[in-house]
Design a protein around this motif. Structure first.
Motif, PDB file in Angstrom:
ATOM      1  N   GLU A  72      61.746  93.295  85.630  1.00 13.97           N
ATOM      2  CA  GLU A  72      60.708  93.502  86.653  1.00 13.97           C
ATOM      3  C   GLU A  72      60.276  92.178  87.269  1.00 13.97           C
ATOM      4  OE1 GLU A  72      56.238  95.508  87.110  1.00 13.97           O
ATOM      5  OE2 GLU A  72      57.410  95.796  85.278  1.00 13.97           O
ATOM      6  N   GLU A  73      60.070  91.170  86.419  1.00 16.84           N
ATOM      7  CA  GLU A  73      59.651  89.866  86.909  1.00 16.84           C
ATOM      8  C   GLU A  73      60.740  89.212  87.742  1.00 16.84           C
ATOM      9  OE1 GLU A  73      57.792  85.687  85.148  1.00 16.84           O
ATOM     10  OE2 GLU A  73      59.144  86.888  83.890  1.00 16.84           O
ATOM     11  N   ARG A  74      61.956  89.251  87.235  1.00 16.82           N
ATOM     12  CA  ARG A  74      63.074  88.606  87.920  1.00 16.82           C
ATOM     13  C   ARG A  74      63.382  89.297  89.247  1.00 16.82           C
ATOM     14  NH1 ARG A  74      65.978  84.378  87.518  1.00 16.82           N
ATOM     15  NH2 ARG A  74      67.919  84.992  86.548  1.00 16.82           N
ATOM     16  N   ALA A  75      63.252  90.606  89.283  1.00 12.23           N
ATOM     17  CA  ALA A  75      63.521  91.349  90.516  1.00 12.23           C
ATOM     18  C   ALA A  75      62.550  90.938  91.617  1.00 12.23           C
ATOM     19  CB  ALA A  75      63.432  92.847  90.263  1.00 12.23           C
ATOM     20  N   ALA A  76      61.280  90.762  91.259  1.00 13.13           N
ATOM     21  CA  ALA A  76      60.284  90.330  92.242  1.00 13.13           C
ATOM     22  C   ALA A  76      60.604  88.935  92.766  1.00 13.13           C
ATOM     23  CB  ALA A  76      58.892  90.361  91.615  1.00 13.13           C
ATOM     24  N   GLU A  77      61.033  88.050  91.859  1.00 14.64           N
ATOM     25  CA  GLU A  77      61.419  86.698  92.270  1.00 14.64           C
ATOM     26  C   GLU A  77      62.625  86.736  93.202  1.00 14.64           C
ATOM     27  OE1 GLU A  77      60.111  84.095  88.307  1.00 14.64           O
ATOM     28  OE2 GLU A  77      62.148  84.869  88.495  1.00 14.64           O
ATOM     29  N   ALA A  78      63.612  87.550  92.828  1.00 16.44           N
ATOM     30  CA  ALA A  78      64.842  87.638  93.620  1.00 16.44           C
ATOM     31  C   ALA A  78      64.579  88.180  95.013  1.00 16.44           C
ATOM     32  CB  ALA A  78      65.859  88.512  92.897  1.00 16.44           C
TER      33      ALA A  78
END
Length: 234
Positions: A72-78
């Motif tokens: 979830e965190e990485r998807a938002a960053e990406a």
């Protein structure tokens, strides 16, 4: 896409690429470009500067950006990062999937189905991972790229890592200092979750682009290196 320098016109950039069997006469409105990354920061690190050049110089008509693993965190960053890189593109599709990091070889059937869904996009240029990359997720994405797109112009990009698997690129895209700095700043500002990793910093990213700039005799000092398995001079 050999050694490209400074800000050139769309026609100039296209001429450099046409030597690799991309027919631009039928695409006056620009190219369809597909970017594939196993992890959320791979595309940016591997070919982000080149994507910025293509978009800024108005060579891209439609860009599809696909990431296969995320949290979830990485998807938002990406998502935030990708929006920076494709800003100004006429049409864009940013797809962030949620496969588990490190497990792509064991999810190959589902990944292949996703590739088949992407296939009708029929891109003019594809950016994917380097075939000799030692990360299993990277190799899986590369293998399925070639399995799915067998008659396309494919540029394999590189990712610096602990494994020490960097090779000898046979194709370069030069980058000016402005794009180099913008690329590095977006990566380091957007992917805060990676800041604690010893390799994830501006020095790493700038150093690799500087080395590739030396190898390509870049008049602007910096470049990104790619591996092209097959090209046609016509």
């Amino acid at each position: 896409m050999g050694s490209l320098e400074g800000k050139r016109s769309k026609e100039s950039f296209c001429y450099c690429l046409i030597m690799l069997s991309v027919k631009f006469a039928d695409k006056p409105d620009g190219l369809k470009v597909l970017c594939l990354g196993a992890h959320c920061d791979d595309i940016e690190i591997g070919c982000g500067g080149t994507i910025m050049r293509l978009v800024k110089e108005h060579v891209v008509q439609h860009l599809k950006w696909v990431v296969f693993t995320s949290s979830e965190e990485r998807a938002a960053e990406a998502k935030s990062s990708a929006e920076h890189f494709v800003r100004g593109c006429k049409e864009k599709d940013i797809v962030i999937k949620k496969f588990k990091d490190g497990f792509l070889p064991y999810e190959a059937s589902q990944i292949k189905n996703l590739f088949e869904e992407i296939k009708p996009f029929n891109p003019d240029i594809i950016f994917t991972h380097y075939r000799h990359d030692l990360h299993q997720d990277h190799r899986t994405v590369c293998e399925l790229t070639w399995n799915t797109f067998r008659n396309h112009l494919i540029f394999e990009y590189e990712i610096p890592k602990y494994d020490g698997d960097l090779g000898n690129p046979n194709c370069y895209v030069t980058l000016n200092e402005e794009i180099t700095e913008e690329k590095v700043n977006v990566i380091t500002n957007c992917f805060r979750s990676q800041a604690g990793k010893q390799w994830f910093d501006k020095e790493t990213f700038c150093s690799l682009m500087r080395i590739r700039g030396i190898e390509s005799a870049s008049p602007t000092k910096y470049a990104e290196g790619f591996y092209v398995r097959k090209s046609v001079i016509c």
